[in-house]
Design a protein around this motif. Sequence first.
Motif, short mmCIF file in Angstrom:
data_model
loop_
_atom_site.label_atom_id
_atom_site.label_comp_id
_atom_site.label_asym_id
_atom_site.label_seq_id
_atom_site.Cartn_x
_atom_site.Cartn_y
_atom_site.Cartn_z
N TYR A 73 19.70 -9.73 -13.15
CA TYR A 73 20.84 -10.54 -13.53
C TYR A 73 20.50 -11.61 -14.56
CZ TYR A 73 22.66 -8.18 -9.46
OH TYR A 73 23.03 -7.21 -8.57
N GLY A 74 19.29 -12.16 -14.52
CA GLY A 74 18.89 -13.13 -15.52
C GLY A 74 18.83 -12.51 -16.91
N ASN A 75 18.20 -11.33 -17.00
CA ASN A 75 18.14 -10.63 -18.29
C ASN A 75 19.54 -10.24 -18.76
OD1 ASN A 75 15.36 -10.82 -18.23
ND2 ASN A 75 15.05 -8.74 -17.50
N ALA A 76 20.35 -9.76 -17.82
CA ALA A 76 21.72 -9.37 -18.17
C ALA A 76 22.48 -10.58 -18.71
CB ALA A 76 22.43 -8.78 -16.96
N GLY A 77 22.34 -11.71 -18.04
CA GLY A 77 23.02 -12.93 -18.49
C GLY A 77 22.59 -13.34 -19.89
N ALA A 78 21.29 -13.25 -20.16
CA ALA A 78 20.79 -13.61 -21.50
C ALA A 78 21.37 -12.68 -22.56
CB ALA A 78 19.27 -13.57 -21.51
N LEU A 79 21.44 -11.39 -22.25
CA LEU A 79 21.98 -10.44 -23.21
C LEU A 79 23.50 -10.59 -23.38
CD1 LEU A 79 19.79 -7.41 -22.21
CD2 LEU A 79 19.85 -8.47 -24.47
N PHE A 80 24.20 -10.85 -22.28
CA PHE A 80 25.64 -11.10 -22.40
C PHE A 80 25.89 -12.38 -23.21
CE2 PHE A 80 26.50 -8.33 -18.57
CZ PHE A 80 27.31 -7.43 -19.25
N TYR A 81 25.04 -13.39 -23.00
CA TYR A 81 25.18 -14.63 -23.78
C TYR A 81 24.99 -14.34 -25.26
CZ TYR A 81 24.46 -19.29 -25.58
OH TYR A 81 24.56 -20.43 -26.32
N LYS A 82 23.97 -13.53 -25.58
CA LYS A 82 23.74 -13.15 -26.97
C LYS A 82 24.98 -12.44 -27.53
CE LYS A 82 20.80 -10.26 -29.85
NZ LYS A 82 19.69 -9.30 -29.87
N ALA A 83 25.57 -11.56 -26.74
CA ALA A 83 26.76 -10.83 -27.18
C ALA A 83 27.92 -11.79 -27.45
CB ALA A 83 27.15 -9.78 -26.15
N THR A 84 28.07 -12.82 -26.62
CA THR A 84 29.16 -13.78 -26.84
C THR A 84 28.92 -14.59 -28.10
OG1 THR A 84 28.18 -15.52 -25.47
CG2 THR A 84 29.69 -13.97 -24.38
N GLN A 85 27.67 -14.79 -28.46
CA GLN A 85 27.38 -15.51 -29.70
C GLN A 85 27.63 -14.63 -30.92
OE1 GLN A 85 26.70 -18.91 -29.41
NE2 GLN A 85 27.32 -18.22 -27.38
N LEU A 86 27.34 -13.34 -30.78
CA LEU A 86 27.58 -12.41 -31.89
C LEU A 86 29.06 -12.12 -32.10
CD1 LEU A 86 24.69 -9.87 -31.20
CD2 LEU A 86 24.85 -11.46 -33.13
N ALA A 87 29.79 -12.03 -31.00
CA ALA A 87 31.23 -11.72 -31.07
C ALA A 87 31.96 -12.61 -30.07
CB ALA A 87 31.48 -10.25 -30.79
N PRO A 88 32.31 -13.82 -30.47
CA PRO A 88 32.93 -14.76 -29.53
C PRO A 88 34.27 -14.30 -28.95
CG PRO A 88 32.25 -15.88 -31.55
CD PRO A 88 32.08 -14.42 -31.78
N ASN A 89 34.91 -13.31 -29.54
CA ASN A 89 36.20 -12.83 -29.03
C ASN A 89 36.06 -11.56 -28.21
OD1 ASN A 89 37.64 -14.92 -30.20
ND2 ASN A 89 37.82 -13.84 -32.14
N ASP A 90 34.87 -11.26 -27.74
CA ASP A 90 34.62 -10.08 -26.91
C ASP A 90 34.80 -10.48 -25.45
OD1 ASP A 90 33.71 -7.85 -25.57
OD2 ASP A 90 31.90 -7.61 -26.78
N GLY A 91 35.98 -10.19 -24.91
CA GLY A 91 36.28 -10.57 -23.53
C GLY A 91 35.37 -9.92 -22.51
N GLY A 92 34.95 -8.67 -22.79
CA GLY A 92 34.04 -7.98 -21.88
C GLY A 92 32.69 -8.66 -21.79
N ALA A 93 32.22 -9.17 -22.90
CA ALA A 93 30.94 -9.89 -22.90
C ALA A 93 31.05 -11.17 -22.08
CB ALA A 93 30.50 -10.19 -24.33
N TRP A 94 32.18 -11.86 -22.20
CA TRP A 94 32.37 -13.09 -21.41
C TRP A 94 32.47 -12.77 -19.92
CZ3 TRP A 94 31.38 -17.76 -23.07
CH2 TRP A 94 31.42 -18.03 -24.44
#
Length: 177
Positions: A73-94
């Motif tokens: 979950y820590g790694n997943a959170g870091a990668l999802f955070y990266k995704a939110t920075q790359l595409a701030p309007n990606d609701g799935g990433a949030w």
Amino acid sequence: MRLAAVASLLLMVLSGCQTADTSGVVRTNEPSKGDVTAFGDAFDGLKTVSDVEYYASDQAVAEAKNQFRAENYGNAGALFYKATQLAPNDGGAWMGLAASSDRIRRFDLSDLAYRQAFRLVGGTPEYYNNVGYSYLLRGKLQDARSNFLKAYELAPNDPTVANNLQLLSSSVKNLER
């Protein structure tokens, strides 16, 4: 004499650049009807660049989902955070960031991510189910119940929502103090 030769050469080159199409439309990579590929196949049915939906966060989200399934979950959170920075309007990433944050008990971050996800995806059954599970992890059973019921109203046949309602009822019966 040289100047005349250069001028006539330049005139011939420029006249070769004119096109017969006077519509003002610049052709992109879109194939015309009847165009064929290098293999002799027609382009009909093939995706071109304009048909493909690719977002910069796609790779990060895919890897984050793999990490989440593997319970990292820590790694997943870091990668999802990266995704939110790359595409701030990606609701799935949030949503993924919120769920990952719940699992590592970073409820401050999950609350922020759920607020952002609600702005982007709205009140979907998945949203209410995830928020309910977040409250269940925190021990806020009334808040969990109200969110699970909202999810159930929107998707009464969803097995995940039904399982979470069952989990909630077993949590109420087995309170530990």
